[in-house]
Design a protein around this motif. Structure first.
Motif, PDB file in Angstrom:
ATOM      1  N   GLN A 213      30.841   7.888  17.611  1.00 15.78           N
ATOM      2  CA  GLN A 213      31.792   8.725  18.328  1.00 15.78           C
ATOM      3  C   GLN A 213      32.501   7.944  19.424  1.00 15.78           C
ATOM      4  OE1 GLN A 213      30.536  12.093  21.023  1.00 15.78           O
ATOM      5  NE2 GLN A 213      31.298  13.299  19.308  1.00 15.78           N
ATOM      6  N   LYS A 214      31.762   7.095  20.128  1.00 12.07           N
ATOM      7  CA  LYS A 214      32.375   6.313  21.205  1.00 12.07           C
ATOM      8  C   LYS A 214      33.445   5.369  20.648  1.00 12.07           C
ATOM      9  CE  LYS A 214      30.157   7.769  24.868  1.00 12.07           C
ATOM     10  NZ  LYS A 214      29.411   8.890  24.277  1.00 12.07           N
ATOM     11  N   ILE A 215      33.168   4.753  19.514  1.00 15.09           N
ATOM     12  CA  ILE A 215      34.157   3.862  18.903  1.00 15.09           C
ATOM     13  C   ILE A 215      35.396   4.656  18.494  1.00 15.09           C
ATOM     14  CG2 ILE A 215      34.640   2.338  16.956  1.00 15.09           C
ATOM     15  CD1 ILE A 215      32.777   1.120  19.027  1.00 15.09           C
ATOM     16  N   ASP A 216      35.195   5.795  17.859  1.00 11.49           N
ATOM     17  CA  ASP A 216      36.327   6.594  17.384  1.00 11.49           C
ATOM     18  C   ASP A 216      37.130   7.200  18.529  1.00 11.49           C
ATOM     19  OD1 ASP A 216      36.413   6.537  14.488  1.00 11.49           O
ATOM     20  OD2 ASP A 216      34.471   7.525  14.508  1.00 11.49           O
ATOM     21  N   GLN A 217      36.501   7.407  19.665  1.00 11.06           N
ATOM     22  CA  GLN A 217      37.194   8.041  20.779  1.00 11.06           C
ATOM     23  C   GLN A 217      38.124   7.098  21.526  1.00 11.06           C
ATOM     24  OE1 GLN A 217      34.133   9.774  23.227  1.00 11.06           O
ATOM     25  NE2 GLN A 217      34.240  11.750  22.181  1.00 11.06           N
ATOM     26  N   ILE A 218      37.962   5.797  21.352  1.00  8.66           N
ATOM     27  CA  ILE A 218      38.779   4.850  22.114  1.00  8.66           C
ATOM     28  C   ILE A 218      40.271   5.074  21.893  1.00  8.66           C
ATOM     29  CG2 ILE A 218      39.385   2.408  22.377  1.00  8.66           C
ATOM     30  CD1 ILE A 218      36.423   1.756  21.969  1.00  8.66           C
ATOM     31  N   PRO A 219      40.764   5.122  20.647  1.00 16.67           N
ATOM     32  CA  PRO A 219      42.210   5.371  20.480  1.00 16.67           C
ATOM     33  C   PRO A 219      42.633   6.741  20.991  1.00 16.67           C
ATOM     34  CG  PRO A 219      41.073   5.454  18.363  1.00 16.67           C
ATOM     35  CD  PRO A 219      40.109   4.871  19.354  1.00 16.67           C
ATOM     36  N   MET A 220      41.760   7.747  20.876  1.00 17.70           N
ATOM     37  CA  MET A 220      42.112   9.076  21.365  1.00 17.70           C
ATOM     38  C   MET A 220      42.257   9.072  22.887  1.00 17.70           C
ATOM     39  SD  MET A 220      40.011  12.653  21.029  1.00 17.70           S
ATOM     40  CE  MET A 220      38.813  12.169  22.269  1.00 17.70           C
ATOM     41  N   LEU A 221      41.354   8.397  23.577  1.00 14.99           N
ATOM     42  CA  LEU A 221      41.434   8.342  25.034  1.00 14.99           C
ATOM     43  C   LEU A 221      42.703   7.647  25.489  1.00 14.99           C
ATOM     44  CD1 LEU A 221      37.714   7.458  25.860  1.00 14.99           C
ATOM     45  CD2 LEU A 221      38.842   9.679  26.112  1.00 14.99           C
ATOM     46  N   ILE A 222      43.061   6.574  24.796  1.00 19.19           N
ATOM     47  CA  ILE A 222      44.286   5.856  25.156  1.00 19.19           C
ATOM     48  C   ILE A 222      45.504   6.740  24.942  1.00 19.19           C
ATOM     49  CG2 ILE A 222      45.751   3.897  24.559  1.00 19.19           C
ATOM     50  CD1 ILE A 222      43.169   2.389  23.810  1.00 19.19           C
ATOM     51  N   ALA A 223      45.549   7.445  23.814  1.00 19.53           N
ATOM     52  CA  ALA A 223      46.697   8.300  23.517  1.00 19.53           C
ATOM     53  C   ALA A 223      46.824   9.431  24.534  1.00 19.53           C
ATOM     54  CB  ALA A 223      46.567   8.871  22.104  1.00 19.53           C
ATOM     55  N   LEU A 224      45.687  10.014  24.924  1.00 19.91           N
ATOM     56  CA  LEU A 224      45.739  11.158  25.833  1.00 19.91           C
ATOM     57  C   LEU A 224      46.009  10.763  27.278  1.00 19.91           C
ATOM     58  CD1 LEU A 224      42.875  13.436  24.453  1.00 19.91           C
ATOM     59  CD2 LEU A 224      45.341  13.637  24.112  1.00 19.91           C
ATOM     60  N   LEU A 225      45.914   9.459  27.594  1.00 17.81           N
ATOM     61  CA  LEU A 225      46.266   9.024  28.941  1.00 17.81           C
ATOM     62  C   LEU A 225      47.725   9.342  29.251  1.00 17.81           C
ATOM     63  CD1 LEU A 225      44.441   5.588  29.191  1.00 17.81           C
ATOM     64  CD2 LEU A 225      43.922   7.681  30.453  1.00 17.81           C
ATOM     65  N   ILE A 226      48.578   9.210  28.243  1.00 21.21           N
ATOM     66  CA  ILE A 226      49.997   9.523  28.442  1.00 21.21           C
ATOM     67  C   ILE A 226      50.153  10.988  28.818  1.00 21.21           C
ATOM     68  CG2 ILE A 226      52.248   9.624  27.313  1.00 21.21           C
ATOM     69  CD1 ILE A 226      51.322   7.311  25.540  1.00 21.21           C
TER      70      ILE A 226
END
Length: 496
Positions: free
Chosen positions: A261-274
């Motif tokens: 889950q932590k690996i998969d969440q990395i792109p999601m966290l980056i996208a949601l920063l915007i």
């Protein structure tokens, strides 16, 4: 906020947050290296459920969704948010202290409820007592972050994950021999304190303290708070389901789920920063009655997030074994752990877009201080589906069934929220969003196929070389396929 200011804020937030995310990845690497994927790590991860929930509830959830609109409205009306501080901070602090004390006292019960089959119950209780302190520190950190973001100050709030992970990593390095996983739990408590301290100077300089404190007259009523709390708890409910069901499977299952889950969440966290940067602007648009501008912001966020997520998903599905081997297969983390985690990572990846959509689509429901229960109902529907599917599939299929249930449930929630925003909040074009997503899914499928082919052609090379080369292949094919499919918006966003 004009285009240049929004872009600078986004770049600053992404840059600092990426550093924090990288340190968080280092935290997980150390956790795998020092403790592997066994009973001790499972105990720590059960205890970590408390700060995970607290973060979603009071940093990303209640404090953001409730306080940013309140601060933004105060700034729009009289340019001073200290009146909001005077009426809300005393109440919030009292609630946080009370809940923190209750969590400390109820640690054994929490562990029993969260993971009834856990073999390392006593270690989990000790870790939970340390991590429960974050209820107070995360709440205060979330409050300060909301105030600063409403004042268009993004540097200190962006540093939250950086200093939080710094506390955990430092504690693990210093204490892992002496205290084991309990040292990691103590680091969670220390990191929570750092999250408060890093924001205090900016808060005092840009917001300040009120001259007089008031105990009444706050717009932060029970009726406004309860729907947000219910939504964020339901949002975190999928983790509860995973830990509960996973505790009945072989030791290490919870760890494999967590690492994937932590690996998969990395792109999601980056996208949601915007989206974190644009939320204060969205709240001001709604407060000013600029419905069309608010609609464009949400649609732009969805398009940006979809592109960033799908190219990442294509890469993770194609190269999960190599990524896990490079990042985690060290020390106590074995090749068998890599294989199990990679399988779960690929399954989890299919639900990442749903998670990202939920993160974007929940915000419009609360921009104007609405007291709506619709997001709660949407999240509850998805959570119920997740629980049923996980309980039914886990005995036969193990961790992959839990990950698949997570993806199905969150995707259902995302679809319900998309329809709800269109019908209840903003007239976003569901047809246009679906068309964009469909074209990008085809581009991601082509990129994933190219990545899988490249992985076969580079078999025998070191995992790092395969992953780096594969990343370039996936990105290039996705970019070309997306452009051929009619997606031309490779810019940060249209700030409007």
């Amino acid at each position: 906020m004009n285009t240049a200011t929004l872009t600078r804020a986004a770049v600053l937030t992404v840059g600092i947050s990426l550093t924090g995310t990288a340190l968080g990845l280092g935290r997980d690497l150390l956790l795998a290296r020092y403790f592997g994927a066994g009973g001790g790590t499972d105990a720590f991860l059960v205890a970590w459920t408390v700060p995970e929930t607290a973060y979603v509830l009071v940093v990303e959830g209640a404090m953001s969704l409730l306080m940013i609109p309140l601060f933004s409205a105060a700034l729009a009306h009289d340019g001073d948010a200290r009146t909001v501080v005077a009426t809300t901070l005393p109440r919030i602090t009292f609630v946080l202290v009370t809940v923190c004390a209750m969590a400390l006292a109820a640690a054994p019960l929490l562990v029993r409820v969260l993971a009834p089959g856990l073999a390392t119950h006593d270690v989990a209780v000790t870790c939970t007592r340390w991590t429960a302190l974050t209820v107070l520190t995360f709440g205060l950190a979330g409050y300060l972050s909301a105030a600063l973001r409403a004042h268009q100050v993004f540097g200190a709030p962006a540093a939250l994950t950086l200093v939080y992970n710094l506390g955990i990593v430092g504690s693990m390095v210093l204490l892992h021999h002496r205290a084991g996983v309990v040292g990691a739990a103590a680091g969670v408590a220390l990191g929570g304190l750092f999250m408060v301290l890093v924001q205090v100077p900016s808060y005092l300089r840009r917001v300040g303290l009120p001259r007089f404190w008031r105990l009444g007259g706050s717009a932060l009523t029970v009726g406004a708070v309860l729907p947000v709390i219910a939504y964020t708890l339901a949002r975190q409910g999928q983790v509860f389901v995973e830990r509960f069901v996973g505790s009945g499977l072989p030791p290490g299952t919870i760890s494999h789920l967590n690492y994937a889950q932590k690996i998969d969440q990395i792109p999601m966290l980056i996208a949601l920063l915007i989206c974190a940067v644009t939320f204060p602007a969205l709240a001001r648009d709604v407060a000013a009655g600029e419905v069309d501008q608010a609609r464009r912001r949400v649609e732009s966020d969805l398009r940006t997030v979809t592109a960033l997520i799908l190219v990442s998903v294509a890469f993770l599905i194609a190269y999960a074994p190599q990524v896990i081997a490079v990042l985690l297969q060290h020390g106590q983390f074995t090749a068998a752990d890599t294989a199990a985690t990679a399988t779960v990572t690929r399954v989890y990846a299919l639900g990442v877009l749903g998670h990202a959509f939920v993160g974007v689509l929940a915000r419009p429901f609360y921009t104007g201080g609405q007291r709506t229960w619709y997001p709660v109902a949407a999240m509850a529907a998805g959570l119920g589906l997740t629980a049923v599917l996980a309980a039914a599939g886990a005995p036969a299929l193990g961790a992959p069934a839990i990950a698949a249930a997570n993806g199905v449930g969150i995707t259902v929630t995302a679809l319900l929220l998309l329809i709800g925003v269109h019908r209840r909040v903003l007239p976003i074009s569901v047809h246009a969003i679906a068309g964009t997503a469909g074209r990008l899914v085809l581009a991601a499928a082509a990129a994933c196929a190219a990545g899988l082919l490249a992985a076969r052609l580079t078999t025998g090379l070191p995992s790092l070389v395969q992953a780096l080369a594969g990343g370039l292949v996936v990105l290039a094919v996705f970019a070309v396929a997306a452009r051929l499919a009619g997606f031309h918006e490779w810019r940060l966003r249209d700030a409007g």
